[in-house]
Scaffold this motif. Structure first.
Motif, mmCIF file in Angstrom:
data_model
loop_
_atom_site.group_PDB
_atom_site.id
_atom_site.type_symbol
_atom_site.label_atom_id
_atom_site.label_comp_id
_atom_site.label_asym_id
_atom_site.label_seq_id
_atom_site.Cartn_x
_atom_site.Cartn_y
_atom_site.Cartn_z
ATOM 1 N N VAL A 99 -3.962 12.955 -0.744
ATOM 2 C CA VAL A 99 -3.278 12.426 -1.918
ATOM 3 C C VAL A 99 -1.909 11.914 -1.484
ATOM 4 C CG1 VAL A 99 -2.271 14.669 -2.572
ATOM 5 C CG2 VAL A 99 -2.638 12.920 -4.325
ATOM 6 N N LEU A 100 -1.438 10.854 -2.126
ATOM 7 C CA LEU A 100 -0.111 10.318 -1.829
ATOM 8 C C LEU A 100 0.941 11.210 -2.480
ATOM 9 C CD1 LEU A 100 -0.582 6.478 -2.362
ATOM 10 C CD2 LEU A 100 -0.809 7.782 -0.269
ATOM 11 N N THR A 101 1.947 11.593 -1.723
ATOM 12 C CA THR A 101 2.986 12.484 -2.234
ATOM 13 C C THR A 101 4.126 11.730 -2.909
ATOM 14 O OG1 THR A 101 4.089 12.488 -0.089
ATOM 15 C CG2 THR A 101 2.495 14.252 -0.517
ATOM 16 N N GLU A 102 4.200 10.430 -2.693
ATOM 17 C CA GLU A 102 5.248 9.593 -3.278
ATOM 18 C C GLU A 102 4.747 8.163 -3.350
ATOM 19 O OE1 GLU A 102 7.599 8.871 0.921
ATOM 20 O OE2 GLU A 102 8.114 10.590 -0.313
ATOM 21 N N TRP A 103 5.476 7.308 -4.076
ATOM 22 C CA TRP A 103 5.115 5.891 -4.106
ATOM 23 C C TRP A 103 5.049 5.395 -2.667
ATOM 24 C CZ3 TRP A 103 3.950 2.219 -7.784
ATOM 25 C CH2 TRP A 103 3.963 2.662 -9.106
ATOM 26 N N GLN A 104 3.996 4.649 -2.353
ATOM 27 C CA GLN A 104 3.772 4.188 -0.980
ATOM 28 C C GLN A 104 3.509 2.688 -0.950
ATOM 29 O OE1 GLN A 104 3.288 5.332 2.144
ATOM 30 N NE2 GLN A 104 3.185 7.536 1.954
ATOM 31 N N PRO A 105 4.159 1.973 -0.035
ATOM 32 C CA PRO A 105 3.756 0.584 0.192
ATOM 33 C C PRO A 105 2.422 0.576 0.929
ATOM 34 C CG PRO A 105 5.453 1.213 1.756
ATOM 35 C CD PRO A 105 5.272 2.381 0.821
ATOM 36 N N TYR A 106 1.646 -0.474 0.725
ATOM 37 C CA TYR A 106 0.397 -0.622 1.484
ATOM 38 C C TYR A 106 0.258 -2.040 1.997
ATOM 39 C CZ TYR A 106 -1.818 -2.767 -2.664
ATOM 40 O OH TYR A 106 -2.124 -3.586 -3.715
ATOM 41 N N TRP A 107 -0.550 -2.163 3.036
ATOM 42 C CA TRP A 107 -0.821 -3.450 3.673
ATOM 43 C C TRP A 107 -2.328 -3.633 3.783
ATOM 44 C CZ3 TRP A 107 2.916 -0.026 4.956
ATOM 45 C CH2 TRP A 107 4.223 -0.489 5.008
ATOM 46 N N PHE A 108 -2.780 -4.867 3.588
ATOM 47 C CA PHE A 108 -4.196 -5.175 3.805
ATOM 48 C C PHE A 108 -4.512 -5.136 5.288
ATOM 49 C CE2 PHE A 108 -3.743 -7.720 -0.263
ATOM 50 C CZ PHE A 108 -4.325 -6.743 -1.044
ATOM 51 N N ASP A 109 -3.635 -5.726 6.084
ATOM 52 C CA ASP A 109 -3.816 -5.780 7.530
ATOM 53 C C ASP A 109 -2.492 -5.429 8.164
ATOM 54 O OD1 ASP A 109 -4.812 -6.270 10.068
ATOM 55 O OD2 ASP A 109 -4.370 -8.410 9.969
ATOM 56 N N ARG A 110 -2.387 -4.234 8.708
ATOM 57 C CA ARG A 110 -1.108 -3.776 9.262
ATOM 58 C C ARG A 110 -0.920 -4.341 10.657
ATOM 59 N NH1 ARG A 110 3.948 -2.742 8.539
ATOM 60 N NH2 ARG A 110 4.746 -0.965 9.655
ATOM 61 N N THR A 111 -0.070 -5.333 10.743
ATOM 62 C CA THR A 111 0.316 -5.886 12.041
ATOM 63 C C THR A 111 1.836 -5.914 12.090
ATOM 64 O OG1 THR A 111 0.324 -8.145 11.214
ATOM 65 C CG2 THR A 111 -1.750 -7.340 12.170
ATOM 66 N N GLU A 112 2.377 -6.051 13.230
ATOM 67 C CA GLU A 112 3.834 -6.068 13.367
ATOM 68 C C GLU A 112 4.463 -7.259 12.657
ATOM 69 O OE1 GLU A 112 5.406 -3.414 14.325
ATOM 70 O OE2 GLU A 112 3.399 -2.612 14.611
#
Length: 119
Positions: free
Chosen positions: A53-66
């Protein structure tokens, strides 16, 4: 008129001396590519068992690249996910709506086994 048009129902008549009510609708627009979830980031059927479970608001990415510095969206605290793969400080997860994304590992808490199987 701010991109809105007056539309009157066919055959609409108001009382004598009064104008019939108009419905205001925005002009139709086509959403940009950024408003669509990529096909590779949707899992069907969506999971009904979760590991974390997420403990706080979280950013997310479809494709995590630098080069993907800006997140594709945010998930609220309390969102249940299934962790599929761990990648350094990030994890690939699937949400209960079938969204397959990358989130930060630090914002995840493992669910107890008896809670992980509750929808």
């Amino acid at each position: 008129m701010n991109g809105e048009q007056d539309r009157r129902a066919p055959g609409a008549h108001g009382p004598p001396g009064k104008e019939a009510h108009a419905v205001r609708r925005p002009d139709a627009t086509v959403l940009g590519a950024e408003s669509v979830v990529p096909r590779d980031n949707v899992v069907r059927p969506a999971p009904n068992r979760f590991s974390h479970v997420l403990t706080e608001w979280q950013p997310y990415w479809f494709d995590r690249t630098e080069r993907a510095l800006e997140p594709d969206g945010m998930l609220p605290a309390g969102t249940r996910v299934v962790v599929l793969r761990e990648e350094g400080g990030h994890c690939r997860v699937v949400t209960g709506t079938g969204l397959y994304i990358t989130v930060g590992r630090a914002g995840l808490r493992k669910l107890p086994d008896d809670v992980a199987h509750e929808p």
